[in-house]
Design a protein around this motif. Structure first.
Motif, PDB file in Angstrom:
ATOM      1  N   GLU A 170       0.831  -1.204   0.000  1.00  0.00           N
ATOM      2  CA  GLU A 170       0.000   0.000   0.000  1.00  0.00           C
ATOM      3  C   GLU A 170       0.865   1.253   0.000  1.00  0.00           C
ATOM      4  O   GLU A 170       0.593   2.219  -0.724  1.00  0.00           O
ATOM      5  N   ALA A 171       1.905   1.257   0.814  1.00  0.00           N
ATOM      6  CA  ALA A 171       2.812   2.404   0.851  1.00  0.00           C
ATOM      7  C   ALA A 171       3.413   2.652  -0.525  1.00  0.00           C
ATOM      8  O   ALA A 171       3.494   3.808  -0.989  1.00  0.00           O
ATOM      9  N   ARG A 172       3.845   1.601  -1.192  1.00  0.00           N
ATOM     10  CA  ARG A 172       4.392   1.744  -2.532  1.00  0.00           C
ATOM     11  C   ARG A 172       3.369   2.360  -3.479  1.00  0.00           C
ATOM     12  O   ARG A 172       3.687   3.218  -4.324  1.00  0.00           O
ATOM     13  N   SER A 173       2.112   1.947  -3.374  1.00  0.00           N
ATOM     14  CA  SER A 173       1.071   2.471  -4.267  1.00  0.00           C
ATOM     15  C   SER A 173       0.874   3.970  -4.068  1.00  0.00           C
ATOM     16  O   SER A 173       0.645   4.711  -5.031  1.00  0.00           O
ATOM     17  N   HIS A 174       0.968   4.446  -2.820  1.00  0.00           N
ATOM     18  CA  HIS A 174       0.815   5.886  -2.573  1.00  0.00           C
ATOM     19  C   HIS A 174       1.992   6.663  -3.153  1.00  0.00           C
ATOM     20  O   HIS A 174       1.812   7.739  -3.730  1.00  0.00           O
ATOM     21  N   VAL A 175       3.179   6.136  -2.998  1.00  0.00           N
ATOM     22  CA  VAL A 175       4.351   6.798  -3.573  1.00  0.00           C
ATOM     23  C   VAL A 175       4.243   6.829  -5.093  1.00  0.00           C
ATOM     24  O   VAL A 175       4.546   7.847  -5.737  1.00  0.00           O
TER      25      VAL A 175
ATOM     26  N   THR B 143       4.869  11.997  -1.322  1.00  0.00           N
ATOM     27  CA  THR B 143       6.229  11.927  -0.785  1.00  0.00           C
ATOM     28  C   THR B 143       6.225  11.870   0.736  1.00  0.00           C
ATOM     29  O   THR B 143       7.276  11.989   1.371  1.00  0.00           O
ATOM     30  N   ALA B 144       5.039  11.695   1.319  1.00  0.00           N
ATOM     31  CA  ALA B 144       4.910  11.555   2.773  1.00  0.00           C
ATOM     32  C   ALA B 144       3.759  10.611   3.070  1.00  0.00           C
ATOM     33  O   ALA B 144       2.704  10.670   2.415  1.00  0.00           O
ATOM     34  N   LEU B 145       3.932   9.744   4.077  1.00  0.00           N
ATOM     35  CA  LEU B 145       2.952   8.714   4.422  1.00  0.00           C
ATOM     36  C   LEU B 145       2.766   8.655   5.933  1.00  0.00           C
ATOM     37  O   LEU B 145       3.685   8.952   6.685  1.00  0.00           O
ATOM     38  N   LYS B 146       1.568   8.209   6.347  1.00  0.00           N
ATOM     39  CA  LYS B 146       1.354   7.916   7.764  1.00  0.00           C
ATOM     40  C   LYS B 146       0.774   6.513   7.901  1.00  0.00           C
ATOM     41  O   LYS B 146      -0.193   6.167   7.219  1.00  0.00           O
ATOM     42  N   GLN B 147       1.372   5.722   8.818  1.00  0.00           N
ATOM     43  CA  GLN B 147       0.910   4.363   9.024  1.00  0.00           C
ATOM     44  C   GLN B 147       0.476   4.146  10.466  1.00  0.00           C
ATOM     45  O   GLN B 147       0.794   4.934  11.359  1.00  0.00           O
ATOM     46  N   LYS B 148      -0.254   3.060  10.691  1.00  0.00           N
ATOM     47  CA  LYS B 148      -0.804   2.731  11.995  1.00  0.00           C
ATOM     48  C   LYS B 148       0.019   1.653  12.691  1.00  0.00           C
ATOM     49  O   LYS B 148       0.507   0.709  12.057  1.00  0.00           O
ATOM     50  N   ILE B 149       0.147   1.806  14.006  1.00  0.00           N
ATOM     51  CA  ILE B 149       0.710   0.758  14.851  1.00  0.00           C
ATOM     52  C   ILE B 149      -0.166   0.637  16.103  1.00  0.00           C
ATOM     53  O   ILE B 149      -1.162   1.326  16.239  1.00  0.00           O
ATOM     54  N   GLY B 150       0.215  -0.249  17.009  1.00  0.00           N
ATOM     55  CA  GLY B 150      -0.612  -0.529  18.173  1.00  0.00           C
ATOM     56  C   GLY B 150      -1.340  -1.845  18.017  1.00  0.00           C
ATOM     57  O   GLY B 150      -2.504  -2.006  18.420  1.00  0.00           O
ATOM     58  N   LEU B 151      -0.664  -2.817  17.435  1.00  0.00           N
ATOM     59  CA  LEU B 151      -1.265  -4.112  17.101  1.00  0.00           C
ATOM     60  C   LEU B 151      -1.816  -4.866  18.301  1.00  0.00           C
ATOM     61  O   LEU B 151      -2.756  -5.648  18.184  1.00  0.00           O
ATOM     62  N   GLY B 152      -1.230  -4.636  19.472  1.00  0.00           N
ATOM     63  CA  GLY B 152      -1.608  -5.402  20.643  1.00  0.00           C
ATOM     64  C   GLY B 152      -3.050  -5.251  21.073  1.00  0.00           C
ATOM     65  O   GLY B 152      -3.557  -6.071  21.844  1.00  0.00           O
ATOM     66  N   ARG B 153      -3.732  -4.256  20.560  1.00  0.00           N
ATOM     67  CA  ARG B 153      -5.144  -4.081  20.893  1.00  0.00           C
ATOM     68  C   ARG B 153      -6.034  -5.133  20.225  1.00  0.00           C
ATOM     69  O   ARG B 153      -7.136  -5.396  20.687  1.00  0.00           O
TER      70      ARG B 153
END
Length: 395
Positions: free
Chosen positions: A172-177, A182-192
């Motif tokens: 997905e990141a590659r597709s946006h680039v 030229t800037a991306l934001k991703q999610k973390i916090g998998l433990g939830r």
């Protein structure tokens, strides 16, 4: 809420026709093809409570409330609409402050900030359309005609392994680039949601960085899923990936940010869960924030977001508004972004959202890594009534 004598009001309204005649809530909902998640929740639909404000001359302004339809709809229609009848849309800042005061008096322990926000945006839109000027000009002037944007996405999916999720978010990141970002934001916090922890969170960040290379700005958002200890561990790990900011690492209590900032060099961002200038003033005074992120649909509308940007400038802190709504929220945010000092960026949600894509007659799109800011009346869009009818629901 009337503040003026009847003779003055009658004269002014005859001259301008800016009297508010109707305020309504319009609920929209659309199920998604596949659900996705952040650390807060799984998302299987996009749901919005829009606010429609109409003047005596038939000028219509649109706003948007953060959060679920229930609650927002009832307060807009049963409490706010009767209070606004007969008021003037060109008094929007005064009306904002009076609504905050009256609603706090009604509810004591809180102010329904999402309601104030949706109404405020609708009044600004109607005001701008009434005088044929963009909201950005009414706010005092445009500093830019376009704004750099970062693509928000890279949410969690229904997967059985961390390796599978790494592949999904990297692709997905590659597709946006490839589409010019030229800037991306991703999610973390998998433990939830998964039997994984901070190590796997950092693996997701590493996967995206490896995929897009060092020339792309990378932001990381934990949606306040960590305690200070885990946030510290992750923040220190993020330093290896040249992250521009670490968003909402901890619950939105202002003191936590200052505590965490003392433990790491990774810049911190937050603010989507705060409302009105008093709360932002405490957060800015406490310290710890490198970027502040008010949302026009929850911070108190355009009025509060513009005020926060001025407060942040006084402390040499950059404002990056949080945006995760329909075309109405996106358009309103852009109008504020036109006026923000410094070098702001637009959060441009790229997840599946038919309401965002279809609601505006002329959808807002990116041109490479920038998004143009319209200088049209109000917030700069017209709502497609056919699309509105398609997504309107009774819940």
């Amino acid at each position: 809420m009337a503040r003026y004598g009847s003779a003055y009001r009658a004269s002014a309204e005859k001259e301008t026709g800016m009297e508010i005649m109707d305020v309504r809530a319009i609920p929209l909902r659309r199920e998604l093809r596949a659900r996705f998640a952040n650390a807060q929740k799984w998302i299987g639909s996009r749901e919005y409570c829009l606010v429609r404000a109409e003047t005596r001359k038939g000028v219509v302004g649109w706003g948007e409330c953060w959060g679920p339809i229930a609650g927002n709809r009832e307060i807009v229609e049963r409490t706010v609409a009767p209070r606004l009848a007969g008021e003037r849309v060109d008094e929007v800042e005064a009306l904002h402050d009076e609504l905050v005061f009256e609603l706090r008096s009604s509810y004591h322990s809180f102010v329904p900030a999402s309601v104030v926000s949706g109404v405020d945006v609708a009044l600004w839109d109607a005001y701008g359309k009434s005088v044929d000027r963009s909201v950005s000009r009414l706010l005092g002037g445009r500093r830019r005609e376009s704004v750099p944007a970062y693509a928000t996405g890279h949410f969690f999916r229904d997967v059985d392994s961390i390796e599978e999720l790494e592949t999904i978010v990297a692709e997905e990141a590659r597709s946006h680039v490839d589409r010019g970002f030229t800037a991306l934001k991703q999610k973390i916090g998998l433990g939830r949601h998964f039997p994984w922890g901070t190590e796997e969170d950092l693996r997701l960040v590493a996967a995206v960085r490896e995929e897009v290379g060092d020339g792309v700005d990378l932001m990381v958002d934990a949606n306040h899923s960590y305690d200070v200890a885990d946030a510290t561990r992750v923040a220190r790990g993020l330093a290896d990936y040249d992250v521009r900011f670490f968003e909402e690492p901890v619950p939105p209590e202002v003191g936590y940010y200052a505590d965490l900032a003392d433990r790491t060099v990774t810049p911190l961002a937050g603010g989507e869960c705060w409302a009105f200038r008093e709360e932002f003033d405490r957060a800015l005074a406490e310290g710890g924030l490198a970027y502040v992120q008010p949302d026009v649909t929850s911070a108190g509308g355009i009025t509060s977001t513009a005020r926060v940007a001025s407060m942040a400038e006084a402390r040499n802190i950059q404002t990056y508004p949080h945006v995760f709504g329909s075309a109405v929220a996106l358009a309103a945010s852009l109008q504020v972004l036109a006026t923000i000092p410094g070098d702001p960026m637009l959060e441009f949600d790229r997840t599946e959202n038919p309401i965002r894509e279809g609601l505006a007659v002329e959808p807002i799109t990116n041109d490479g890594d920038r998004v143009p800011i319209r200088d049209a009346p109000g917030i700069g869009i017209e709502v497609d009534e056919d699309v509105l009818a398609e997504y309107e629901v009774e819940l």
